[in-house]
Design a protein around this motif. Structure first.
Motif, mmCIF file in Angstrom:
data_model
loop_
_atom_site.group_PDB
_atom_site.id
_atom_site.type_symbol
_atom_site.label_atom_id
_atom_site.label_comp_id
_atom_site.label_asym_id
_atom_site.label_seq_id
_atom_site.Cartn_x
_atom_site.Cartn_y
_atom_site.Cartn_z
ATOM 1 N N TYR A 33 0.840 -1.200 0.000
ATOM 2 C CA TYR A 33 0.000 0.000 0.000
ATOM 3 C C TYR A 33 0.875 1.251 0.000
ATOM 4 N N TYR A 35 0.261 5.243 1.261
ATOM 5 C CA TYR A 35 -0.582 6.222 1.927
ATOM 6 C C TYR A 35 0.167 7.554 1.930
ATOM 7 N N GLN A 37 0.281 11.198 4.356
ATOM 8 C CA GLN A 37 -0.143 11.764 5.632
ATOM 9 C C GLN A 37 0.075 13.264 5.602
ATOM 10 N N LEU A 43 -3.964 9.698 7.603
ATOM 11 C CA LEU A 43 -3.407 8.944 6.481
ATOM 12 C C LEU A 43 -4.512 8.625 5.476
ATOM 13 N N LEU A 45 -5.284 6.573 1.662
ATOM 14 C CA LEU A 45 -4.795 5.546 0.748
ATOM 15 C C LEU A 45 -4.691 6.096 -0.670
ATOM 16 N N TYR A 48 -2.983 0.665 -4.000
ATOM 17 C CA TYR A 48 -2.598 -0.560 -3.333
ATOM 18 C C TYR A 48 -2.421 -1.669 -4.356
ATOM 19 N N GLU A 59 -8.165 6.078 -2.273
ATOM 20 C CA GLU A 59 -9.001 7.256 -2.077
ATOM 21 C C GLU A 59 -8.510 8.481 -2.841
ATOM 22 N N PHE A 90 3.889 7.107 3.135
ATOM 23 C CA PHE A 90 4.172 5.860 3.827
ATOM 24 C C PHE A 90 3.791 4.674 2.959
#
Lengths: 113, 113
Positions: A33, A35, A37, A43, A45, A48, A59, A90
């Protein structure tokens, strides 16, 4: 085991430049994944992957592309960086099981000027 | 879209106190719920994972509960220590997204000596 590693740790880009963030995991995990932040946002997404050669949108996928050519690596690309992409990114990985947690990398702090 | 809310956003307690962090979610049809810890400038570390069929999980001084009907989870930290100072994040699994997570914004905890 190194776990999940991310390269680079820090990067400053100018608007319009491109770059690739590399995520590598040595735990033989199927799922990976990306992400981002942001302050006050938590966080979110981006994309993935549920296996080598597969990717899917999360998202907030706009402005990013990803590739999973090898099981252990998940690349996140920015084709034309924008200031709105300034964030901490991340990477995480997990086994293909709902009872296992995700393992996170240390993050990449990206600033787009 | 599932909304995950954490209250309070920040908390300061003296060492030795027991404390409770709260997490609420809007859709009770969740799969798993997880609690993570994030230290400044670091990645996330998994603390506890509660499956949808479970009511609570315990690890050392930490206890997490899950009440799906009310859309709430709590993280209980017993006998807090300065080393517990960090941001605590609650996350629920996003359906049909390879076990990707939807995060709350976190509670920043400071335990003072």
């Amino acid at each position: 085991n190194a776990g999940v590693t991310q390269t680079p740790k820090f990067r400053v880009l100018k608007t319009g430049q491109s770059m690739t963030l590399l995520c590598a995991q040595d735990m033989n995990h199927e799922y990976m994944y990306w992400y981002r932040q942001d302050p006050g946002m938590g966080l979110r997404l981006i994309h993935y992957s549920v296996g080598e050669g597969t990717t899917a949108k999360g998202e907030v996928p706009d402005g990013y592309n990803v590739s999973r050519l090898k099981k252990q690596n998940f690349l996140l690309g920015l084709e034309s960086a924008a200031p709105s992409q300034t964030s901490v990114y991340f990477c995480a990985s997990s086994p293909a099981s709902s009872t296992d947690t995700q393992y996170f990398g240390p993050g990449t702090r990206l600033t787009v000027l | 879209k599932q909304e995950v809310t954490q209250i309070p956003a920040a908390l300061s307690v003296p060492e030795g106190e027991n404390l409770v962090l709260n997490c609420s979610f809007t859709d009770s049809a969740i799969y798993n719920l997880q609690w993570f810890r994030q230290d400044p400038g670091k990645g996330l570390t998994s603390l506890l994972l509660i499956q949808s069929s479970q009511r609570e999980q315990t690890s050392g001084r930490l206890n997490a509960s899950l009440d799906k009907s009310s859309g709430r989870s709590t993280l209980y930290i017993a006998a807090s220590q300065p080393g517990d100072s960090a941001t605590y994040l609650c996350a629920v699994e996003i359906p049909n997204s390879g076990y990707a997570l939807n995060f709350g914004k976190g509670t920043s905890l400071l335990v003072t000596p």
